[in-house]
Scaffold this active site. Structure first.
Site, short mmCIF file in Angstrom:
data_model
loop_
_atom_site.label_atom_id
_atom_site.label_comp_id
_atom_site.label_asym_id
_atom_site.label_seq_id
_atom_site.Cartn_x
_atom_site.Cartn_y
_atom_site.Cartn_z
N PRO A 66 0.85 -1.19 0.00
CA PRO A 66 0.00 0.00 0.00
C PRO A 66 0.89 1.24 0.00
O PRO A 66 1.87 1.31 0.75
CB PRO A 66 -0.82 -0.13 1.28
CG PRO A 66 -0.10 -1.13 2.12
CD PRO A 66 0.72 -1.97 1.22
N HIS A 67 0.58 2.19 -0.87
CA HIS A 67 1.42 3.37 -1.00
C HIS A 67 0.60 4.58 -1.42
O HIS A 67 -0.47 4.43 -2.01
CB HIS A 67 2.54 3.11 -2.01
CG HIS A 67 2.03 2.79 -3.38
ND1 HIS A 67 1.65 1.51 -3.74
CD2 HIS A 67 1.81 3.55 -4.46
CE1 HIS A 67 1.23 1.51 -4.98
NE2 HIS A 67 1.31 2.75 -5.45
#
Length: 149
Positions: A66-67
């Site tokens: 996740p970014h």
């Protein structure tokens, strides 16, 4: 970019109880806000969820990265988590996720964001590395394994 440039021992957590994608992103947001002065858990969570709505960051084989970009982010920041039980993360292969490397970057770091994601994707494509992370029971060991690769 090396993993030790963006990861600290305090941002490595082994065997976290995840329950759901939303809960894991909440946990990540809370940890990162505690670690990174100007950030709030709400701003990090909103940015992570907005990115997930564009498409899942679940890479497959139980891995997710996740970014997002966040204003007021003081630099590129990583966090490594293994879960006590895999969760549904809408990964591209449909398999549940149990290893996550969260990445947040300042709004203006577009090129570095892409380079860092590419490096992480390559790192997490190594089955031996992922296996070793999954066997680790200790936060400190998790950190040392991550920076050795």
């Amino acid at each position: 970019m090396q993993v030790e440039d963006i990861l600290t021992q305090e941002r490595c957590h082994s065997r976290v109880a995840g329950v759901s994608k939303k809960r894991v992103l909440t946990i990540i947001s809370e940890y990162l806000a505690q670690e990174c002065g100007p950030l709030t858990s709400d701003s990090v969570f909103a940015a992570l969820m907005a990115r997930e709505q564009l498409g899942s960051t679940g890479l497959g084989n139980g891995i997710a990265i996740p970014h997002c970009r966040v204003s007021k982010c003081p630099g590129i920041i990583g966090m490594l988590i293994t879960l006590d039980e895999p969760i549904d993360f809408d990964a591209i292969d449909g398999k549940p996720v149990d290893v996550l490397f969260a990445l947040i970057v300042p709004d203006e770091e577009t090129d570095e964001h892409v380079k860092t994601l590419a490096h992480l994707a390559e790192l997490f494509s190594d089955p031996d590395f992922c296996y070793t992370l999954r066997q680790t029971q200790d936060d400190e060991d998790l950190y040392h394994i991550a920076i050795m690769y």
